[in-house]
Design a protein around this motif. Structure first.
Motif, PDB file in Angstrom:
ATOM      1  N   ARG A 268       0.666  -1.213  -0.173  1.00  0.00           N
ATOM      2  CA  ARG A 268       0.042  -0.015  -0.066  1.00  0.00           C
ATOM      3  C   ARG A 268       0.733   1.283  -0.063  1.00  0.00           C
ATOM      4  N   ALA A 269       1.994   1.136   0.649  1.00  0.00           N
ATOM      5  CA  ALA A 269       3.114   2.362   0.619  1.00  0.00           C
ATOM      6  C   ALA A 269       3.721   2.425  -0.513  1.00  0.00           C
ATOM      7  N   ASN A 270       4.103   1.505  -1.296  1.00  0.00           N
ATOM      8  CA  ASN A 270       4.907   1.456  -2.439  1.00  0.00           C
ATOM      9  C   ASN A 270       4.347   1.203  -3.774  1.00  0.00           C
ATOM     10  N   VAL A 271       2.871   0.960  -3.758  1.00  0.00           N
ATOM     11  CA  VAL A 271       2.133   0.733  -5.261  1.00  0.00           C
ATOM     12  C   VAL A 271       1.360   1.984  -5.344  1.00  0.00           C
ATOM     13  N   GLN A 272       1.180   2.378  -6.591  1.00  0.00           N
ATOM     14  CA  GLN A 272       0.487   3.353  -6.994  1.00  0.00           C
ATOM     15  C   GLN A 272      -0.558   2.707  -8.215  1.00  0.00           C
ATOM     16  N   ALA A 273      -1.709   3.233  -8.419  1.00  0.00           N
ATOM     17  CA  ALA A 273      -2.623   2.729  -9.650  1.00  0.00           C
ATOM     18  C   ALA A 273      -3.077   4.182 -10.457  1.00  0.00           C
ATOM     19  N   ALA A 274      -3.162   4.154 -11.686  1.00  0.00           N
ATOM     20  CA  ALA A 274      -3.362   5.379 -12.362  1.00  0.00           C
ATOM     21  C   ALA A 274      -4.321   4.906 -13.408  1.00  0.00           C
ATOM     22  N   THR A 275      -5.343   5.717 -13.679  1.00  0.00           N
ATOM     23  CA  THR A 275      -6.235   5.219 -14.646  1.00  0.00           C
ATOM     24  C   THR A 275      -6.095   6.360 -15.972  1.00  0.00           C
ATOM     25  N   SER A 276      -6.594   5.983 -17.033  1.00  0.00           N
ATOM     26  CA  SER A 276      -6.443   6.611 -18.199  1.00  0.00           C
ATOM     27  C   SER A 276      -7.848   7.298 -18.712  1.00  0.00           C
ATOM     28  N   PRO A 277      -8.023   8.678 -18.994  1.00  0.00           N
ATOM     29  CA  PRO A 277      -9.742   9.172 -19.091  1.00  0.00           C
ATOM     30  C   PRO A 277      -9.962   8.677 -20.724  1.00  0.00           C
ATOM     31  N   ASP A 278      -8.984   8.223 -21.551  1.00  0.00           N
ATOM     32  CA  ASP A 278      -9.495   7.759 -22.879  1.00  0.00           C
ATOM     33  C   ASP A 278      -9.517   6.187 -23.161  1.00  0.00           C
ATOM     34  N   ALA A 279      -9.222   5.334 -22.163  1.00  0.00           N
ATOM     35  CA  ALA A 279      -9.234   3.808 -22.198  1.00  0.00           C
ATOM     36  C   ALA A 279      -9.377   2.998 -20.910  1.00  0.00           C
ATOM     37  N   PRO A 280     -10.081   2.227 -21.133  1.00  0.00           N
ATOM     38  CA  PRO A 280     -10.243   1.333 -19.835  1.00  0.00           C
ATOM     39  C   PRO A 280      -9.091   0.700 -19.239  1.00  0.00           C
ATOM     40  N   MET A 281      -7.886   1.141 -19.192  1.00  0.00           N
ATOM     41  CA  MET A 281      -6.702   0.990 -18.847  1.00  0.00           C
ATOM     42  C   MET A 281      -6.220   1.192 -17.192  1.00  0.00           C
ATOM     43  N   ILE A 282      -5.784   0.342 -16.790  1.00  0.00           N
ATOM     44  CA  ILE A 282      -5.117   0.729 -15.221  1.00  0.00           C
ATOM     45  C   ILE A 282      -3.625   0.525 -15.321  1.00  0.00           C
ATOM     46  N   ALA A 283      -3.001   1.281 -14.853  1.00  0.00           N
ATOM     47  CA  ALA A 283      -1.283   1.251 -14.626  1.00  0.00           C
ATOM     48  C   ALA A 283      -1.011   1.058 -13.111  1.00  0.00           C
TER      49      ALA A 283
ATOM     50  N   THR B 237       1.997   0.848 -10.698  1.00  0.00           N
ATOM     51  CA  THR B 237       3.215   0.892 -10.418  1.00  0.00           C
ATOM     52  C   THR B 237       3.910   0.857  -9.027  1.00  0.00           C
ATOM     53  N   ALA B 238       4.857  -0.217  -9.190  1.00  0.00           N
ATOM     54  CA  ALA B 238       5.228  -0.536  -7.816  1.00  0.00           C
ATOM     55  C   ALA B 238       6.751   0.121  -7.677  1.00  0.00           C
ATOM     56  N   ARG B 239       7.333   0.357  -6.489  1.00  0.00           N
ATOM     57  CA  ARG B 239       8.735   0.855  -6.261  1.00  0.00           C
ATOM     58  C   ARG B 239       9.565   0.224  -5.194  1.00  0.00           C
ATOM     59  N   ALA B 240      10.661  -0.245  -5.378  1.00  0.00           N
ATOM     60  CA  ALA B 240      11.252  -0.965  -4.374  1.00  0.00           C
ATOM     61  C   ALA B 240      12.765  -0.780  -4.702  1.00  0.00           C
ATOM     62  N   ALA B 241      13.738  -1.330  -3.537  1.00  0.00           N
ATOM     63  CA  ALA B 241      15.039  -1.019  -3.740  1.00  0.00           C
ATOM     64  C   ALA B 241      15.826  -1.993  -4.727  1.00  0.00           C
ATOM     65  N   VAL B 242      15.064  -3.028  -4.862  1.00  0.00           N
ATOM     66  CA  VAL B 242      15.683  -4.200  -5.865  1.00  0.00           C
ATOM     67  C   VAL B 242      14.588  -4.204  -7.179  1.00  0.00           C
ATOM     68  N   ALA B 243      15.175  -4.310  -8.301  1.00  0.00           N
ATOM     69  CA  ALA B 243      14.321  -4.255  -9.483  1.00  0.00           C
ATOM     70  C   ALA B 243      13.475  -5.181  -9.554  1.00  0.00           C
ATOM     71  N   ALA B 244      13.687  -6.550  -9.404  1.00  0.00           N
ATOM     72  CA  ALA B 244      12.874  -7.623  -9.431  1.00  0.00           C
ATOM     73  C   ALA B 244      11.732  -7.874  -8.415  1.00  0.00           C
ATOM     74  N   THR B 245      12.041  -6.973  -7.261  1.00  0.00           N
ATOM     75  CA  THR B 245      10.998  -6.848  -6.217  1.00  0.00           C
ATOM     76  C   THR B 245       9.824  -5.897  -6.766  1.00  0.00           C
ATOM     77  N   ALA B 246      10.413  -5.014  -7.401  1.00  0.00           N
ATOM     78  CA  ALA B 246       9.475  -3.935  -7.884  1.00  0.00           C
ATOM     79  C   ALA B 246       8.552  -4.686  -8.925  1.00  0.00           C
ATOM     80  N   ALA B 247       9.188  -5.282  -9.856  1.00  0.00           N
ATOM     81  CA  ALA B 247       8.210  -5.982 -10.952  1.00  0.00           C
ATOM     82  C   ALA B 247       7.148  -6.891 -10.194  1.00  0.00           C
ATOM     83  N   GLY B 248       7.877  -7.745  -9.221  1.00  0.00           N
ATOM     84  CA  GLY B 248       6.889  -8.734  -8.631  1.00  0.00           C
ATOM     85  C   GLY B 248       5.732  -8.194  -7.824  1.00  0.00           C
ATOM     86  N   MET B 249       5.819  -7.071  -7.316  1.00  0.00           N
ATOM     87  CA  MET B 249       4.959  -6.319  -6.725  1.00  0.00           C
ATOM     88  C   MET B 249       4.027  -5.837  -7.427  1.00  0.00           C
ATOM     89  N   ALA B 250       4.347  -5.217  -8.712  1.00  0.00           N
ATOM     90  CA  ALA B 250       3.349  -4.661  -9.614  1.00  0.00           C
ATOM     91  C   ALA B 250       2.565  -5.891 -10.200  1.00  0.00           C
TER      92      ALA B 250
END
Length: 206
Positions: free
Chosen positions: A89-104, A106-119
């Motif tokens: 909850r502290a390191n993941v953010q969700a963003a939506t687009s006004p033009d498409a039903p898409m949700i992005a 995004t996760a942040r972490a000190a380790v690259a693989a951890t960030a991808a796994g969290m997202a």
């Protein structure tokens, strides 16, 4: 008193460069010592069924984006992500687009693989929530793309931190000169009168 005046002028002249140099050192030190941070993004799409309105999918995408980081989703994603729900909850953010039903997501972490796994974990948990309500919403929630493991951090580099620190230090030094109280010189007229100048030897003998 001439030497004292020259000393004060020299100090004022070097105030801005010294403040800028201090900012460069502080910013560069922070860039070297700070832990690098990586960001990875996974995309989720809301697809309307044949009998549902495409405009409704846009609205539901906005709703799913708002609940993507709620405890109901992060609680299901924490096991696969390998971190706690609070961390998600502290390191993941969700963003939506006004033009498409898409949700992005995004996760942040000190380790690259951890960030991808969290997202990816949060995206899959959101897809599972969407499949449970598919009968009532009339839309499908699908993972559009998986998060790629980032190759470079998104945190500022030491050189950029040093540059920002130097600019901030120079700005603060300039502001310090502007707000510095100005005292009237001897012999200068003020709103209360004229400040007396130095007494000459001839005047002292009168």
């Amino acid at each position: 008193m001439g030497w004292l005046t020259r000393l004060k002028r020299t100090r004022r002249r070097w105030l801005v460069p010294a403040a800028a140099l201090l900012g460069v050192l502080a910013g560069g030190g922070y860039g070297l010592l700070a832990t690098p941070e990586y960001a990875a993004t996974s995309y989720v799409i809301v697809v309307p069924s044949a009998k549902s309105d495409p405009a409704g999918a846009m609205g539901l995408a906005q709703a799913y984006g708002r609940v993507a980081t709620d405890i109901a989703v992060t609680g299901d994603a924490q096991v696969a992500a390998g971190v706690s729900a609070r961390t998600l909850r502290a390191n993941v953010q969700a963003a939506t687009s006004p033009d498409a039903p898409m949700i992005a997501i995004t996760a942040r972490a000190a380790v690259a693989a951890t960030a991808a796994g969290m997202a990816d974990s949060v995206a899959r948990a959101l897809v599972d929530k969407g499949s449970h309500t598919q009968g009532s919403t009339g839309v499908k929630v699908l993972q559009f793309t998986r998060a790629a493991t980032p190759t470079s951090p998104v945190s500022p580099s030491p050189s950029l931190s040093a540059l920002v620190g130097g600019c901030a230090g120079g700005l603060l030094g300039g502001l310090a000169l502007l707000v510095r109280p100005r005292y009237p010189r001897r012999g200068e007229r003020t709103r209360y009168g004229t400040v007396p100048g130095p007494v000459t030897q001839a005047e002292a003998l009168v």
